[in-house]
Design a protein around this motif. Structure first.
Motif, PDB file in Angstrom:
ATOM      1  N   PRO A 170      54.560  44.033  32.547  1.00  0.00           N
ATOM      2  CA  PRO A 170      54.774  42.764  33.248  1.00  0.00           C
ATOM      3  C   PRO A 170      55.899  42.796  34.268  1.00  0.00           C
ATOM      4  N   LEU A 173      54.386  44.612  37.393  1.00  0.00           N
ATOM      5  CA  LEU A 173      53.302  43.825  37.976  1.00  0.00           C
ATOM      6  C   LEU A 173      53.874  42.589  38.655  1.00  0.00           C
ATOM      7  N   MET A 174      54.958  42.058  38.113  1.00  0.00           N
ATOM      8  CA  MET A 174      55.648  40.945  38.766  1.00  0.00           C
ATOM      9  C   MET A 174      56.199  41.387  40.121  1.00  0.00           C
ATOM     10  N   LEU A 204      46.589  46.117  36.073  1.00  0.00           N
ATOM     11  CA  LEU A 204      46.604  44.660  35.955  1.00  0.00           C
ATOM     12  C   LEU A 204      45.554  44.149  34.974  1.00  0.00           C
ATOM     13  N   CYS A 207      46.367  43.340  31.221  1.00  0.00           N
ATOM     14  CA  CYS A 207      47.112  42.137  30.846  1.00  0.00           C
ATOM     15  C   CYS A 207      46.144  41.017  30.468  1.00  0.00           C
ATOM     16  N   THR A 224      54.175  35.067  33.649  1.00  0.00           N
ATOM     17  CA  THR A 224      52.720  34.937  33.538  1.00  0.00           C
ATOM     18  C   THR A 224      52.166  33.922  34.520  1.00  0.00           C
ATOM     19  N   LEU A 228      51.710  36.889  37.291  1.00  0.00           N
ATOM     20  CA  LEU A 228      50.558  37.666  36.821  1.00  0.00           C
ATOM     21  C   LEU A 228      49.230  36.946  37.022  1.00  0.00           C
ATOM     22  N   LYS A 232      46.249  38.152  39.422  1.00  0.00           N
ATOM     23  CA  LYS A 232      44.902  38.388  38.894  1.00  0.00           C
ATOM     24  C   LYS A 232      43.858  37.630  39.710  1.00  0.00           C
TER      25      LYS A 232
END
Length: 255
Positions: A170, A173-174, A204, A207, A224, A228, A232
């Motif tokens: 995370p 990906l952030m 990705l 998650c 999130t 994220l 997504k």
């Protein structure tokens, strides 16, 4: 108010170890890191623990306290019943070096895999202009103190060692999401599709947005909801929405 607390602290190294019982004094207003320091001073001089600022800003003193990933310097002893046992263990997702110190080099390796900001062509650094709302959006993610608690609690990393080569976690990906949202990032014009790389290179799709990373973030970053999930959505649009796909092809051809 002072009292004697019962602590269980994990002691050991890469070859193994276990919980050791200690009784240590606690004073009013103290945090777990204060107690660990007193433990070093009085009973366990060789106890290994990583820390630096003791102000919740360096991210060094990450550990698991009663099974929950936390910063030791930001966990007040007042949240625990004085009669309860406080258990302190190293972050479970990463290899133990010794006692409460873990090898977090996995995270630095993942950081190097994220392509940096691509400056817009023809605009000098001092000439960048952004709307305040775009600045605010990026600033939330910039609050990260690299404590790696989100990485530790993410079950994709924590419970499945085999996922680590394909999954950035995370925190990173952030970082991809932050760059993809950045209005001045010229990655796409340079041939870098951050949405595609998020899916294909940084994992990705692994998650499943349980929000456990958000719950343990000491800076209150909505990892999130604000990073994220939007990433997504954009990755899915790019891959499956025919209009978005066609638009990207037309823009690319026009460039």
């Amino acid at each position: 108010m002072s009292y004697d607390a019962h602590f269980k602290v994990w002691r050991g190294d890469a070859d193994g170890g276990g919980l050791v019982d200690y009784t240590v004094a606690v004073n009013e207003g103290e945090v777990v890191l204060d107690v660990i320091h007193r433990l070093q001073a009085t009973e366990a001089a060789d106890l290994a623990v990583r820390w630096n600022c003791k102000a919740g800003k360096c991210g060094s003193c990450s550990a698991e306290i009663n099974g929950r990933p936390r910063l030791m310097c930001m966990t007040r002893m007042s949240v625990f019943d004085p009669a309860a046992t406080v258990t302190v263990t190293p972050m479970r997702a990463f290899p133990v070096v010794r006692d409460l110190v873990t090898d977090v080099s996995f995270n630095y390796a993942k950081a190097r895999e994220v392509p940096a900001f691509v400056p817009p062509p023809g605009v000098a650094a001092g000439e960048y202009r952004m709307r305040q709302e775009d600045v605010n959006r990026s600033q939330e993610f910039r609050k990260c103190i690299e404590c790696f608690l989100c990485q530790d609690t993410c079950h994709v990393v924590r419970d499945h060692e085999e996922n680590k080569p394909a999954f950035a976690g995370p925190r990173f990906l952030m970082r991809v999401a932050e760059l993809d949202m950045h209005p001045l990032d010229a990655a796409e014009g340079a041939g870098l599709d951050r949405k595609r790389t998020a899916q294909d290179e940084h994992g990705l799709g692994y998650c499943n947005i349980t929000k456990c990373c958000t719950e343990v973030c000491p800076e209150g970053i909505k990892i999130t909801d604000n990073a994220l999930i939007p990433l997504k959505e954009r990755a899915a649009d790019r891959k499956y929405d025919p209009l978005v796909w066609l638009g990207s092809k037309i823009r690319r051809r026009g460039a």
